[in-house]
Design a protein around this motif. Structure first.
Motif, mmCIF file in Angstrom:
data_model
loop_
_atom_site.group_PDB
_atom_site.id
_atom_site.type_symbol
_atom_site.label_atom_id
_atom_site.label_comp_id
_atom_site.label_asym_id
_atom_site.label_seq_id
_atom_site.Cartn_x
_atom_site.Cartn_y
_atom_site.Cartn_z
ATOM 1 N N ALA A 106 44.148 59.367 23.569
ATOM 2 C CA ALA A 106 44.885 58.114 23.746
ATOM 3 C C ALA A 106 45.924 57.989 22.641
ATOM 4 N N VAL A 107 47.110 57.556 23.021
ATOM 5 C CA VAL A 107 48.169 57.220 22.066
ATOM 6 C C VAL A 107 48.321 55.709 22.079
ATOM 7 N N VAL A 108 48.155 55.081 20.923
ATOM 8 C CA VAL A 108 48.312 53.634 20.803
ATOM 9 C C VAL A 108 49.621 53.367 20.072
ATOM 10 N N VAL A 109 50.558 52.722 20.754
ATOM 11 C CA VAL A 109 51.871 52.448 20.186
ATOM 12 C C VAL A 109 51.828 51.098 19.465
ATOM 13 N N CYS A 110 52.297 51.084 18.232
ATOM 14 C CA CYS A 110 52.325 49.873 17.410
ATOM 15 C C CYS A 110 53.764 49.552 17.019
ATOM 16 N N ASP A 111 53.987 48.287 16.693
ATOM 17 C CA ASP A 111 55.288 47.825 16.224
ATOM 18 C C ASP A 111 55.300 47.885 14.700
ATOM 19 N N ALA A 112 56.225 48.665 14.138
ATOM 20 C CA ALA A 112 56.270 48.823 12.684
ATOM 21 C C ALA A 112 56.611 47.528 11.970
ATOM 22 N N THR A 113 57.229 46.568 12.669
ATOM 23 C CA THR A 113 57.616 45.318 12.022
ATOM 24 C C THR A 113 56.483 44.306 11.962
ATOM 25 N N CYS A 114 55.405 44.528 12.695
ATOM 26 C CA CYS A 114 54.234 43.628 12.644
ATOM 27 C C CYS A 114 52.972 44.469 12.854
ATOM 28 N N LEU A 115 52.752 45.399 11.941
ATOM 29 C CA LEU A 115 51.693 46.390 12.096
ATOM 30 C C LEU A 115 50.307 45.755 12.112
ATOM 31 N N GLU A 116 50.089 44.755 11.285
ATOM 32 C CA GLU A 116 48.754 44.157 11.170
ATOM 33 C C GLU A 116 48.265 43.627 12.505
ATOM 34 N N ARG A 117 49.128 42.946 13.235
ATOM 35 C CA ARG A 117 48.725 42.388 14.529
ATOM 36 C C ARG A 117 48.370 43.493 15.516
ATOM 37 N N ASN A 118 49.098 44.615 15.457
ATOM 38 C CA ASN A 118 48.879 45.706 16.412
ATOM 39 C C ASN A 118 47.621 46.504 16.123
ATOM 40 N N LEU A 119 47.151 46.478 14.877
ATOM 41 C CA LEU A 119 45.960 47.264 14.538
ATOM 42 C C LEU A 119 44.707 46.739 15.228
ATOM 43 N N ASN A 120 44.728 45.508 15.695
ATOM 44 C CA ASN A 120 43.590 44.970 16.450
ATOM 45 C C ASN A 120 43.291 45.855 17.658
ATOM 46 N N LEU A 121 44.323 46.219 18.410
ATOM 47 C CA LEU A 121 44.135 47.089 19.580
ATOM 48 C C LEU A 121 43.740 48.495 19.166
ATOM 49 N N VAL A 122 44.284 48.962 18.049
ATOM 50 C CA VAL A 122 43.923 50.298 17.564
ATOM 51 C C VAL A 122 42.430 50.375 17.271
ATOM 52 N N LEU A 123 41.897 49.367 16.574
ATOM 53 C CA LEU A 123 40.477 49.366 16.229
ATOM 54 C C LEU A 123 39.604 49.327 17.476
ATOM 55 N N GLN A 124 40.002 48.541 18.476
ATOM 56 C CA GLN A 124 39.212 48.476 19.709
ATOM 57 C C GLN A 124 39.262 49.795 20.467
ATOM 58 N N THR A 125 40.410 50.476 20.427
ATOM 59 C CA THR A 125 40.518 51.771 21.098
ATOM 60 C C THR A 125 39.670 52.820 20.393
ATOM 61 N N LEU A 126 39.629 52.773 19.065
ATOM 62 C CA LEU A 126 38.811 53.720 18.310
ATOM 63 C C LEU A 126 37.327 53.551 18.605
ATOM 64 N N GLU A 127 36.920 52.349 19.000
ATOM 65 C CA GLU A 127 35.522 52.143 19.361
ATOM 66 C C GLU A 127 35.173 52.849 20.666
ATOM 67 N N ILE A 128 36.174 53.063 21.534
ATOM 68 C CA ILE A 128 35.925 53.688 22.836
ATOM 69 C C ILE A 128 36.068 55.200 22.766
ATOM 70 N N THR A 129 37.120 55.677 22.086
ATOM 71 C CA THR A 129 37.360 57.117 22.026
ATOM 72 C C THR A 129 37.813 57.504 20.627
ATOM 73 N N PRO A 130 37.292 58.592 20.078
ATOM 74 C CA PRO A 130 37.738 59.033 18.748
ATOM 75 C C PRO A 130 39.057 59.792 18.778
ATOM 76 N N ARG A 131 39.447 60.274 19.945
ATOM 77 C CA ARG A 131 40.672 61.072 20.055
ATOM 78 C C ARG A 131 41.861 60.139 20.238
ATOM 79 N N VAL A 132 42.322 59.581 19.131
ATOM 80 C CA VAL A 132 43.400 58.593 19.138
ATOM 81 C C VAL A 132 44.511 59.062 18.207
#
Length: 456
Positions: A106-132
């Motif tokens: 999985a590739v999770v695309v984040c916005d560099a101008t508001c990274l903190e808000r986007n990391l919420n989805l990253v953390l949830q994706t990491l709980e499902i699959t380690p290949r991120v």
């Protein structure tokens, strides 16, 4: 979603992507709305795209292919979503594809101008699959705002690759494809694992051993245990369909017992849900410490001040009511003037068209069918519907671009949860209120017209 000549018409599909042929890789592309996810998708896949709908959903899907180092990859553009909690059709589609869609990474695309808000989805994706692979997009926009990011530190903290890109100019995409290739080929890492409050962790630890033998290999037992404790009935039913029998009923019984234990400790279902979300938000903020290397810019300070006004309990709701009522008033009352002008022009042209047509001395039934039936109906629909749409949708697009609609969803989330839904339904509610507007002269026919015609 990357609409092209090759991605519509007879080329469109109605099924999500799946591996096509031996050796082909399937990659899920996830991300929040408005982070440039579709730009990344278009830049990688070019014209090799297909669009359609997810089975049983009105949510659009897109998939495309690209070749890297002789390997063909199928890229699936998941719906833009802020979470994988499955509170909406978009969240459910994204979550289900990550679980059951057969993606190798999985590739999770984040916005560099508001990274903190986007990391919420990253953390949830990491709980499902380690290949991120985390794709921090819009690096050029961050540079313009004076924001610099230590992506290496973030990669070390998350224990997965983090790549900075500017998809519009193509910068970083080659490195992104390189990291995706490594994520697919190499052994799955042990990435960062979000932690929760002690009672929740204890309940997960107790349920996880019983659940693990019943799950498909690609679904982590820790994540599944957490979702069951949170009362995710949709996921529970889907997992039960894959492993029916008394063992699953025993899991459900133990889940109910653990939920009761949490309730006795003061964790109601809503408090449990809020605690999990708060833990993710807190950990995302902690991960960003030292990664975002610059102090907040004046623009960010202004946005923080706006948040205090637009989302506070004292001023958030009144400001929201005034703004939405203003848009409602403009759509209803303001549309009457252009609607009347447009109707007068279209019906004046009808009179000229009718006179010209009658001068040809056609059968009366042909005149009535074409002029009074076809043209008049079209003129009526256009004059009544076009002005409100031309006012409402640009205004709501402006609110979306300014970032106000997520604030509306935040303000109304608690109220909508009482109806077992979420604050994002506010937009649907606004649309219904516009088109079912009682008392609106546009909606009830201010453009009254005598439907009979007399050539005299």
């Amino acid at each position: 979603m990357g609409l092209t000549k090759g991605s519509t018409g007879k080329h469109a599909v109605a099924q999500p992507a799946a591996p096509k042929g031996e050796g082909q890789r399937t990659i899920a592309l996830a991300g929040n709305p408005n982070v440039g996810k579709s730009t990344v998708f278009n830049a990688l896949t070019g014209l090799n795209q297909h669009t359609g709908n997810w089975p049983g959903k009105t949510v659009s899907s897109a998939q495309g292919t690209y070749v890297f180092h002789g390997e063909r990859y199928t890229l699936v553009d998941l719906p833009g979503t802020y979470s994988l909690m499955a509170h909406s059709a978009e969240e459910e589609v994204a979550r289900d594809f990550l679980c059951f869609g057969g993606a190798q990474a999985a590739v999770v695309v984040c916005d560099a101008t508001c990274l903190e808000r986007n990391l919420n989805l990253v953390l949830q994706t990491l709980e499902i699959t380690p290949r991120v692979v985390v794709c921090v997009n819009l690096m050029d926009e961050a540079q313009k705002k004076g924001i610099s990011l230590n992506l290496l530190q973030l990669s070390r903290a998350l224990k997965v690759p983090v790549v900075g890109t500017s998809a519009r100019s193509g910068k970083g995409l080659a490195q992104l494809m390189e990291q995706v290739e490594q994520a697919v080929r190499q052994e799955a890492p042990a990435p960062y694992r979000p932690a929760y409050d002690a009672p929740v962790e204890a309940a997960i630890a107790e349920l996880q051993p019983r659940l693990a033998p019943l799950l498909p290999q690609n679904i982590p037992s820790r994540w599944a245990a957490l979702r069951l404790l949170l009362g995710d009935e949709v996921l529970s039913d889907r997992l039960a369909s894959r492993c029916p029998g008394p063992d699953w009923e025993a899991v459900r019984e133990e889940t109910c017992q653990l939920q009761q234990t949490l309730l006795e400790e003061g964790l109601t279902p809503q408090a449990l849900q809020d605690g999990v979300v708060q833990s993710l938000v807190t950990q995302a903020a902690a991960l960003c410490e030292g990664v975002v290397l610059q102090a907040p810019s004046p623009q960010e300070a202004r946005e923080r001040q706006l948040d205090r006004i637009l989302t506070s309990r004292r001023t958030g709701i009144p400001a929201m009511v005034l703004l939405l009522m203003g848009i409602l008033w403009l759509t209803i009352v303001g549309a009457n003037v252009p609607s009347q002008l447009l109707g007068d022009a279209l019906f004046w042209f009808q009179d000229q068209l009718s006179a010209w047509f009658l001068a040809l001395n056609p059968p009366r039934w042909l005149h009535d069918m074409l002029i009074l039936g076809g043209y008049r109906t079209l003129a009526w629909v256009v004059s009544v519907m076009l002005p409100p749409m031309a006012i409402f949708f640009p205004l709501f697009t402006l609110l979306e671009d300014l970032g106000y609609l997520p604030r509306v969803a935040f303000n109304l989330d608690h109220c909508f949860q009482m109806a077992h839904t979420c604050g994002k339904q506010a937009l649907t509610m606004c649309l219904v209120s516009i088109w079912m507007r009682p008392g609106s002269s546009v909606g009830h026919g201010s453009l009254r017209r005598d439907w009979s015609f007399s050539p005299e």
